[in-house]
Motif scaffolding. Structure first.
Motif, PDB file in Angstrom:
ATOM      1  N   SER A   1      30.960  38.377 -54.125  1.00 24.36           N
ATOM      2  CA  SER A   1      29.805  37.884 -53.360  1.00 24.36           C
ATOM      3  C   SER A   1      30.268  37.121 -52.106  1.00 24.36           C
ATOM      4  CB  SER A   1      28.957  36.992 -54.258  1.00 24.36           C
ATOM      5  OG  SER A   1      29.760  36.250 -55.120  1.00 24.36           O
TER       6      SER A   1
ATOM      7  N   HIS B   1      29.984  34.036 -51.109  1.00 28.76           N
ATOM      8  CA  HIS B   1      30.662  32.754 -51.319  1.00 28.76           C
ATOM      9  C   HIS B   1      30.894  32.537 -52.804  1.00 28.76           C
ATOM     10  CE1 HIS B   1      26.897  30.739 -52.532  1.00 28.76           C
ATOM     11  NE2 HIS B   1      26.320  31.437 -51.577  1.00 28.76           N
TER      12      HIS B   1
ATOM     13  N   SER C   1      28.344  31.873 -56.568  1.00 24.43           N
ATOM     14  CA  SER C   1      27.104  32.179 -55.853  1.00 24.43           C
ATOM     15  C   SER C   1      25.874  32.048 -56.736  1.00 24.43           C
ATOM     16  CB  SER C   1      27.172  33.592 -55.281  1.00 24.43           C
ATOM     17  OG  SER C   1      27.404  34.504 -56.328  1.00 24.43           O
ATOM     18  N   ARG C   2      26.042  32.183 -58.046  1.00 25.57           N
ATOM     19  CA  ARG C   2      24.868  32.068 -58.915  1.00 25.57           C
ATOM     20  C   ARG C   2      24.646  30.633 -59.360  1.00 25.57           C
ATOM     21  NH1 ARG C   2      25.205  36.496 -63.418  1.00 25.57           N
ATOM     22  NH2 ARG C   2      23.236  35.558 -64.018  1.00 25.57           N
TER      23      ARG C   2
ATOM     24  N   ASP D   1      24.573  26.360 -54.074  1.00 21.78           N
ATOM     25  CA  ASP D   1      24.115  26.841 -52.773  1.00 21.78           C
ATOM     26  C   ASP D   1      25.304  26.918 -51.825  1.00 21.78           C
ATOM     27  OD1 ASP D   1      24.429  24.151 -52.636  1.00 21.78           O
ATOM     28  OD2 ASP D   1      22.941  23.882 -51.082  1.00 21.78           O
ATOM     29  N   GLU D   2      25.044  27.465 -50.629  1.00 21.86           N
ATOM     30  CA  GLU D   2      26.162  27.835 -49.761  1.00 21.86           C
ATOM     31  C   GLU D   2      26.945  26.621 -49.269  1.00 21.86           C
ATOM     32  OE1 GLU D   2      24.816  30.608 -46.892  1.00 21.86           O
ATOM     33  OE2 GLU D   2      26.828  30.959 -46.118  1.00 21.86           O
TER      34      GLU D   2
ATOM     35  N   ALA E   1      29.180  25.265 -51.944  1.00 22.29           N
ATOM     36  CA  ALA E   1      30.203  26.257 -52.283  1.00 22.29           C
ATOM     37  C   ALA E   1      31.309  26.260 -51.241  1.00 22.29           C
ATOM     38  CB  ALA E   1      29.573  27.636 -52.395  1.00 22.29           C
TER      39      ALA E   1
ATOM     40  N   LEU F   1      36.949  37.008 -49.901  1.00 24.61           N
ATOM     41  CA  LEU F   1      35.525  37.137 -50.208  1.00 24.61           C
ATOM     42  C   LEU F   1      35.031  38.547 -49.926  1.00 24.61           C
ATOM     43  CD1 LEU F   1      34.272  33.796 -48.656  1.00 24.61           C
ATOM     44  CD2 LEU F   1      34.790  34.234 -51.025  1.00 24.61           C
ATOM     45  N   GLN F   2      33.980  38.929 -50.607  1.00 25.45           N
ATOM     46  CA  GLN F   2      33.316  40.231 -50.471  1.00 25.45           C
ATOM     47  C   GLN F   2      34.303  41.394 -50.578  1.00 25.45           C
ATOM     48  OE1 GLN F   2      31.191  39.068 -46.843  1.00 25.45           O
ATOM     49  NE2 GLN F   2      29.350  39.847 -47.835  1.00 25.45           N
TER      50      GLN F   2
END
Lengths: 170, 439
Positions: B191, B193, B196-197, B200-201, B204, B220-221
């Motif tokens: 994800s 950041h 992620s679950r 919040d950004e 994180a 990331l990603q």
């Protein structure tokens, strides 16, 4: 079960309760070593640092000692025990703060990397803060007894205030 | 006809009873839900026989702390929470190393390699299995049981650099344990950041910077395509073609309920075993709790206007949710009534001295977010109309419990919280303890 009650009008903010609390929860029962050593001994009393909106006086943050303690359910390290009262085992705590997250009364406080609560000084007749208070602002009684006493006290205060007024009017 | 019937009845009576006796309460799984269920049954019923079957060779231990066993910070004995003597004192029979093969609802029995067990009431608390990735071979591990941790601990002696796949709580916790043990870690996250679950950004990213300053590298990603090294692992290749070196790959992609036992039975299951608020399944005398159960959410938490109706069931794989589900199931199995109030997803994390607690829904439609930043204290409240439905607390975590209570019960606390954003519990201590505000 007896609980700690706080009578705000009697408090003169001497801080004896806080010192007694620190000394009680250090093993050698002396005051100087826990205050000077680092990390400091456990302080289980909230003081004016956080400033609740109503009063800035020191007052106890009480654990209610629930019948089904949610903090005990949430604890991942088995550091919360129940023996008449709910208490924390200092050395077993891993500092995950799950108990703080689950206590609906907000009675558990984070202290460095450990969770701390008022256990009403286990195995003593009265909690240390109550013993130390010179003004009797902290009392350790049953809830019913406290409400009765409180009623009488307020009645007495009211009479003491009103009688001079009535006399003045007359 | 009558004679024939009599004969039949006689025959039935003469057929030998099964050798293994009927157990009053049978619990499959010795995790937090199973253990709490057993203790709760013992509180209500001191007499009935109680047996726990588990496939693990150790008594009840703390699953969140296995990362410390992995890095050698704690010994295996330290994280065992209930010793064998305590089982004996509570008269609980614990059968270790027993794998349950089949559940027969008609004869009320459970078949294992050790023999057949007959039950009066059954709790399924088999827990969850870690999600796997298609890659195999030495050097690739998942972290779920204490045996996994011990195997990794033995392997870690030769490891110079580690790779963690997954940015969830499991993956990040494993990465944190490795970093504190002095092993540099590369973390591959699918994800945008980390966590992620859970977070919040803003928070994180703060955690990500903290990890980076302690020697972690984030990718990331990205997803893992292939492995490098034939016998021993030397690295992995991502879907963007990067080569990440490392001697060990720990997969922490989350867990999914272990439904192997009920696959061919009539027990209703979605993602997990569907239960009602008494933890009963659709079959009589069969209960489910813990990571395997799909329990109703807190009715107060989700009003009808959101995407989730109050009747939605959800699997919440958290320690304290499992514990309370087990307690409710045990009380109901023992004959008393107890209603499950519904779980709220909430997490408490602490890495490198930075504490954070997040709870409830963080992203939903029709919500209002309020962020407070006062000298190093960060708080975020998410309201829906008058109710609090989610919160993130960073660094100052006192009173998190009162907020969670407000979320669980759906209390209208918005106006109060806006007036005193940092002291959710207003009337603490003093003479004016008026409980009507919060209870």
């Amino acid at each position: 079960m007896r609980e700690i009650f706080f009578i705000k009008e009697r408090c003169v903010e001497c801080g004896a309760c806080k010192a007694a609390c620190i000394a009680e929860h250090k093993k050698n029962y002396s005051l100087y070593s826990p205050v000077s050593s680092l990390p400091m001994a456990r302080k289980r009393r909230e003081d004016s640092g956080k400033k609740p909106p109503d009063s800035a006086l020191p007052h106890p943050v009480r654990c209610v000692h629930c019948e089904i303690p949610l903090c005990k359910e949430a604890c991942i390290s088995g550091s919360i025990g129940v023996a008449d009262r709910v208490y924390n085992k200092w050395d077993k705590c891993v500092g995950c703060f799950m108990c703080i997250m689950n206590c609906p009364y907000g009675a558990i406080l984070p202290f460095f990397n450990k969770a701390v609560r008022c256990d009403e000084c286990l195995f003593t007749e009265k909690p240390a803060c109550v013993r130390a208070c010179p003004q009797n602002a902290l009392i350790f009684v049953e809830a019913d007894e406290f409400s009765e006493k409180e009623k009488k006290r307020r009645w007495k205060e009211r009479i003491e205030k009103e009688i001079p007024l009535m006399k003045a009017k007359a | 006809m009558t004679i024939k019937q009599n004969r039949k009845q006689k025959l039935r009576k003469e057929t030998p009873r099964p050798a293994s006796p009927v157990v009053d309460y049978l619990i499959i799984g010795n995790g937090v839900a199973g253990m709490n269920c057993a203790l709760s049954i013992r509180q209500h019923d001191r007499e009935g026989t109680l047996t726990i079957l588990t496939h693990e060779p150790v008594p009840f231990y703390s699953r969140p702390l296995i990362v410390d066993v992995m890095t050698g910070k704690k010994r295996k004995e330290d994280i065992i929470l209930v010793q064998d003597e305590e089982y004996k004192r509570n008269r609980i029979t614990l059968l270790k190393d027993v794998r349950v093969e089949k559940l027969d609802r008609k004869t009320r029995s459970v078949r294992t390699q050790e023999g057949v067990f007959f039950y009066k009431k059954l709790l399924i608390a088999t827990g969850a299995e870690p999600k796997t990735i298609p890659l195999t071979g030495t050097g690739i591990f998942s972290l779920r049981t204490i045996q996994d941790a011990e195997v990794i601990a033995r392997y870690l002696k030769h490891v110079k650099r580690a790779i963690v796949y997954g940015g969830g709580p499991v993956g990040i916790k494993a990465a944190y344990a490795l970093l504190t043990a002095g092993i540099p870690v590369s973390i591959i996250v699918t994800s945008p950041h980390i966590l992620s679950r859970v977070l919040d950004e803003t928070v994180a990213i703060r955690f990500q910077k903290l990890f980076e300053s302690h020697g972690a590298t984030f990718y990331l990603q990205r997803e893992i395509e292939d492995r490098e090294g034939r016998s021993a692992l030397k690295g992995v290749i991502t879907d963007r073609g990067e080569r990440i070196p490392g001697d060990i790959l720990i997969v922490g992609k989350g867990v999914e309920p272990d439904l192997a036992l009920i696959r061919d039975t009539e027990i209703k299951a979605g993602k997990g075993i569907v239960v009602n608020d008494k933890m009963e399944t659709n079959c009589e005398n069969i209960y489910a709790a813990g990571d395997v159960a799909e329990a109703p959410l807190s009715a107060h938490h989700y009003p009808l206007t959101t995407s989730l109706s109050p009747l939605t069931n959800q699997v919440i794989s958290l320690w304290h949710v499992g514990a309370s589900q087990g307690r409710v199931a045990g009380t109901n199995m023992a004959g008393s009534t107890c209603v499950y109030e519904g779980g709220v997803g909430s997490n408490s994390i602490e890495y490198f001295g930075l504490k954070c607690i997040s709870m409830g829904t963080l992203k939903d439609t029709g919500t209002e977010e309020i962020t407070i930043e006062e000298n190093s204290v960060y708080r975020k409240y998410i309201f829906q109309e008058e109710r609090l439905i989610g919160a993130v607390l960073l660094d100052d975590v006192t009173d998190a419990g009162t907020l969670l209570h407000a979320i669980r019960k759906g209390l209208p606390v918005k106006s109060h919280l806006l007036r005193h954003p940092l002291t959710p519990y207003p009337l603490r201590g003093t003479e004016s303890i008026s409980m009507e505000v919060l209870f």
